[in-house]
Design a protein around this motif. Structure first.
Motif, PDB file in Angstrom:
ATOM      1  N   ASP A  13      -8.358  13.480  -4.774  1.00 49.85           N
ATOM      2  CA  ASP A  13      -8.729  12.460  -3.787  1.00 49.85           C
ATOM      3  C   ASP A  13      -8.378  11.041  -4.218  1.00 49.85           C
ATOM      4  OD1 ASP A  13      -9.764  14.423  -2.111  1.00 49.85           O
ATOM      5  OD2 ASP A  13     -11.793  14.218  -2.951  1.00 49.85           O
ATOM      6  N   LEU A  14      -7.818  10.887  -5.407  1.00 52.25           N
ATOM      7  CA  LEU A  14      -7.453   9.541  -5.866  1.00 52.25           C
ATOM      8  C   LEU A  14      -6.316   8.981  -5.017  1.00 52.25           C
ATOM      9  CD1 LEU A  14      -7.486   9.767  -9.755  1.00 52.25           C
ATOM     10  CD2 LEU A  14      -8.882   8.261  -8.335  1.00 52.25           C
ATOM     11  N   PRO A  15      -6.469   7.734  -4.556  1.00 48.81           N
ATOM     12  CA  PRO A  15      -5.367   7.102  -3.823  1.00 48.81           C
ATOM     13  C   PRO A  15      -4.299   6.606  -4.792  1.00 48.81           C
ATOM     14  CG  PRO A  15      -7.158   5.550  -4.058  1.00 48.81           C
ATOM     15  CD  PRO A  15      -7.636   6.859  -4.663  1.00 48.81           C
ATOM     16  N   GLU A  16      -3.234   6.059  -4.265  1.00 44.79           N
ATOM     17  CA  GLU A  16      -2.225   5.391  -5.095  1.00 44.79           C
ATOM     18  C   GLU A  16      -2.852   4.142  -5.709  1.00 44.79           C
ATOM     19  OE1 GLU A  16       1.053   6.228  -5.734  1.00 44.79           O
ATOM     20  OE2 GLU A  16       0.563   8.119  -4.749  1.00 44.79           O
ATOM     21  N   ARG A  17      -2.354   3.726  -6.863  1.00 41.68           N
ATOM     22  CA  ARG A  17      -2.818   2.479  -7.478  1.00 41.68           C
ATOM     23  C   ARG A  17      -2.627   1.335  -6.486  1.00 41.68           C
ATOM     24  NH1 ARG A  17       0.248   0.869 -12.071  1.00 41.68           N
ATOM     25  NH2 ARG A  17      -1.491  -0.414 -12.712  1.00 41.68           N
ATOM     26  N   GLY A  18      -3.623   0.435  -6.446  1.00 41.18           N
ATOM     27  CA  GLY A  18      -3.552  -0.707  -5.541  1.00 41.18           C
ATOM     28  C   GLY A  18      -4.147  -0.441  -4.169  1.00 41.18           C
ATOM     29  N   GLN A  19      -4.629   0.789  -3.934  1.00 35.33           N
ATOM     30  CA  GLN A  19      -5.207   1.150  -2.639  1.00 35.33           C
ATOM     31  C   GLN A  19      -6.741   1.121  -2.717  1.00 35.33           C
ATOM     32  OE1 GLN A  19      -3.277   1.568   0.160  1.00 35.33           O
ATOM     33  NE2 GLN A  19      -1.800   0.771  -1.342  1.00 35.33           N
ATOM     34  N   GLY A  23     -15.197   0.769  -2.524  1.00 29.90           N
ATOM     35  CA  GLY A  23     -15.546  -0.621  -2.266  1.00 29.90           C
ATOM     36  C   GLY A  23     -14.684  -1.639  -2.983  1.00 29.90           C
ATOM     37  N   GLY A  24     -13.569  -1.215  -3.531  1.00 29.44           N
ATOM     38  CA  GLY A  24     -12.671  -2.131  -4.231  1.00 29.44           C
ATOM     39  C   GLY A  24     -11.241  -1.619  -4.191  1.00 29.44           C
ATOM     40  N   ILE A  25     -10.471  -1.997  -5.189  1.00 33.48           N
ATOM     41  CA  ILE A  25      -9.069  -1.588  -5.313  1.00 33.48           C
ATOM     42  C   ILE A  25      -8.919  -0.713  -6.554  1.00 33.48           C
ATOM     43  CG2 ILE A  25      -6.682  -2.395  -5.648  1.00 33.48           C
ATOM     44  CD1 ILE A  25      -7.839  -3.079  -2.901  1.00 33.48           C
ATOM     45  N   PHE A  26      -8.332   0.473  -6.360  1.00 33.40           N
ATOM     46  CA  PHE A  26      -8.084   1.390  -7.479  1.00 33.40           C
ATOM     47  C   PHE A  26      -6.978   0.818  -8.353  1.00 33.40           C
ATOM     48  CE2 PHE A  26      -5.600   5.282  -8.841  1.00 33.40           C
ATOM     49  CZ  PHE A  26      -6.399   5.541  -9.935  1.00 33.40           C
ATOM     50  N   LEU A  27      -7.293   0.632  -9.641  1.00 29.98           N
ATOM     51  CA  LEU A  27      -6.337   0.045 -10.577  1.00 29.98           C
ATOM     52  C   LEU A  27      -5.591   1.079 -11.395  1.00 29.98           C
ATOM     53  CD1 LEU A  27      -8.386  -2.970 -11.993  1.00 29.98           C
ATOM     54  CD2 LEU A  27      -6.907  -2.868  -9.963  1.00 29.98           C
ATOM     55  N   VAL A  40     -11.924   0.631 -10.815  1.00 29.57           N
ATOM     56  CA  VAL A  40     -11.882  -0.003  -9.497  1.00 29.57           C
ATOM     57  C   VAL A  40     -12.306  -1.462  -9.653  1.00 29.57           C
ATOM     58  CG1 VAL A  40     -12.867   0.019  -7.172  1.00 29.57           C
ATOM     59  CG2 VAL A  40     -12.444   2.191  -8.378  1.00 29.57           C
ATOM     60  N   LEU A  41     -11.495  -2.394  -9.139  1.00 31.26           N
ATOM     61  CA  LEU A  41     -11.811  -3.818  -9.178  1.00 31.26           C
ATOM     62  C   LEU A  41     -12.416  -4.233  -7.843  1.00 31.26           C
ATOM     63  CD1 LEU A  41     -11.521  -6.586 -10.712  1.00 31.26           C
ATOM     64  CD2 LEU A  41      -9.355  -6.845  -9.484  1.00 31.26           C
ATOM     65  N   LEU A  42     -13.589  -4.863  -7.896  1.00 30.26           N
ATOM     66  CA  LEU A  42     -14.237  -5.348  -6.679  1.00 30.26           C
ATOM     67  C   LEU A  42     -13.696  -6.724  -6.303  1.00 30.26           C
ATOM     68  CD1 LEU A  42     -17.979  -4.368  -7.274  1.00 30.26           C
ATOM     69  CD2 LEU A  42     -16.089  -2.986  -6.419  1.00 30.26           C
ATOM     70  N   ASP A  43     -13.877  -7.108  -5.043  1.00 34.55           N
ATOM     71  CA  ASP A  43     -13.471  -8.435  -4.581  1.00 34.55           C
ATOM     72  C   ASP A  43     -14.483  -9.507  -4.950  1.00 34.55           C
ATOM     73  OD1 ASP A  43     -11.046  -7.727  -3.418  1.00 34.55           O
ATOM     74  OD2 ASP A  43     -11.966  -7.275  -1.492  1.00 34.55           O
ATOM     75  N   ASP A  44     -15.717  -9.102  -5.247  1.00 32.12           N
ATOM     76  CA  ASP A  44     -16.773 -10.059  -5.571  1.00 32.12           C
ATOM     77  C   ASP A  44     -16.387 -10.887  -6.793  1.00 32.12           C
ATOM     78  OD1 ASP A  44     -19.368  -8.969  -3.939  1.00 32.12           O
ATOM     79  OD2 ASP A  44     -18.069  -7.331  -4.593  1.00 32.12           O
ATOM     80  N   LEU A  99      -6.821  -3.642 -18.772  1.00 32.82           N
ATOM     81  CA  LEU A  99      -6.324  -2.779 -17.692  1.00 32.82           C
ATOM     82  C   LEU A  99      -6.263  -3.544 -16.380  1.00 32.82           C
ATOM     83  CD1 LEU A  99      -8.208   0.529 -18.595  1.00 32.82           C
ATOM     84  CD2 LEU A  99      -5.763   0.029 -18.924  1.00 32.82           C
ATOM     85  N   VAL A 100      -7.228  -4.442 -16.149  1.00 35.94           N
ATOM     86  CA  VAL A 100      -7.189  -5.318 -14.969  1.00 35.94           C
ATOM     87  C   VAL A 100      -5.954  -6.218 -15.055  1.00 35.94           C
ATOM     88  CG1 VAL A 100      -8.345  -7.204 -13.753  1.00 35.94           C
ATOM     89  CG2 VAL A 100      -9.679  -5.246 -14.558  1.00 35.94           C
ATOM     90  N   MET A 101      -5.687  -6.777 -16.244  1.00 40.56           N
ATOM     91  CA  MET A 101      -4.518  -7.630 -16.435  1.00 40.56           C
ATOM     92  C   MET A 101      -3.226  -6.855 -16.177  1.00 40.56           C
ATOM     93  SD  MET A 101      -3.397 -10.628 -17.112  1.00 40.56           S
ATOM     94  CE  MET A 101      -1.724 -11.233 -17.339  1.00 40.56           C
ATOM     95  N   ALA A 102      -3.167  -5.611 -16.618  1.00 43.10           N
ATOM     96  CA  ALA A 102      -1.977  -4.793 -16.384  1.00 43.10           C
ATOM     97  C   ALA A 102      -1.768  -4.573 -14.883  1.00 43.10           C
ATOM     98  CB  ALA A 102      -2.110  -3.452 -17.103  1.00 43.10           C
ATOM     99  N   ALA A 103      -2.863  -4.347 -14.144  1.00 46.47           N
ATOM    100  CA  ALA A 103      -2.753  -4.162 -12.692  1.00 46.47           C
ATOM    101  C   ALA A 103      -2.267  -5.447 -12.028  1.00 46.47           C
ATOM    102  CB  ALA A 103      -4.094  -3.726 -12.115  1.00 46.47           C
TER     103      ALA A 103
END
Length: 158
Positions: A13-19, A23-27, A40-44, A99-103
């Motif tokens: 069920d994992l989406p593509e990276r960036g999707q 409640g956030g974006i899968f990194l 997952v990175l949140l927008d908050d 890992l956030v920086m890599a994304a």
């Protein structure tokens, strides 16, 4: 009040990276404590001091486990840690921050480059790690400085 959020995800069920995910974006997928996880990175965006200058928080010294660090920070009275946990999230550890920086470098997310971001990993009783998402610098700063936080979620992959 802590938000109820998705707790696990099936590998199929994992989406593509960036999707969108949880409640956030899968990194990315990564391993933590012998378990594969989805980051997952949140927008908050939160802002504040890491915690009390001079107060050693022994449970917040983990380089990879941001959730454990954030829990220890909250127990020690850190307001930004409490806010992150109320979102059903945590402050990234040094590893999770990289890992956030890599994304970001891969063009999957946009991050503020005008401020340093707190990581949940404590460097010493006086300092904690921060990342500059303009160029990826990781550095220890005095805990009383106000910095921003982009909370993350880490979901076990089944």
């Amino acid at each position: 009040m802590t938000q109820v959020t998705q707790q696990t995800i099936a590998a199929a069920d994992l989406p593509e990276r960036g999707q969108p995910l949880a409640g956030g974006i899968f990194l990315t997928r990564y391993w933590l404590n012998g378990e594969e996880r989805a980051l997952v990175l949140l927008d908050d965006e939160l802002s504040g001091a890491w915690g009390e200058y001079g107060l050693d928080v022994p449970g917040a010294k983990n380089y990879s486990d941001g959730e454990a660090n954030t829990r220890a920070m909250a127990e020690a009275g850190s307001e930004i840690a409490i806010k992150a946990m109320e979102l059903g999230a945590h402050i990234p550890s040094c590893l999770e921050g990289q890992l956030v920086m890599a994304a970001k470098s891969d063009g999957l997310v946009t991050l503020r480059e005008d401020r340093w971001h707190w990581m949940s990993t404590q460097y010493s009783a006086n300092d904690a790690y921060s990342v500059d998402f303009e160029d990826g610098w990781l550095y220890g700063y005095d805990k009383y400085h106000e910095r921003v936080v982009r909370p993350v979620r880490s979901l076990p992959i089944q």
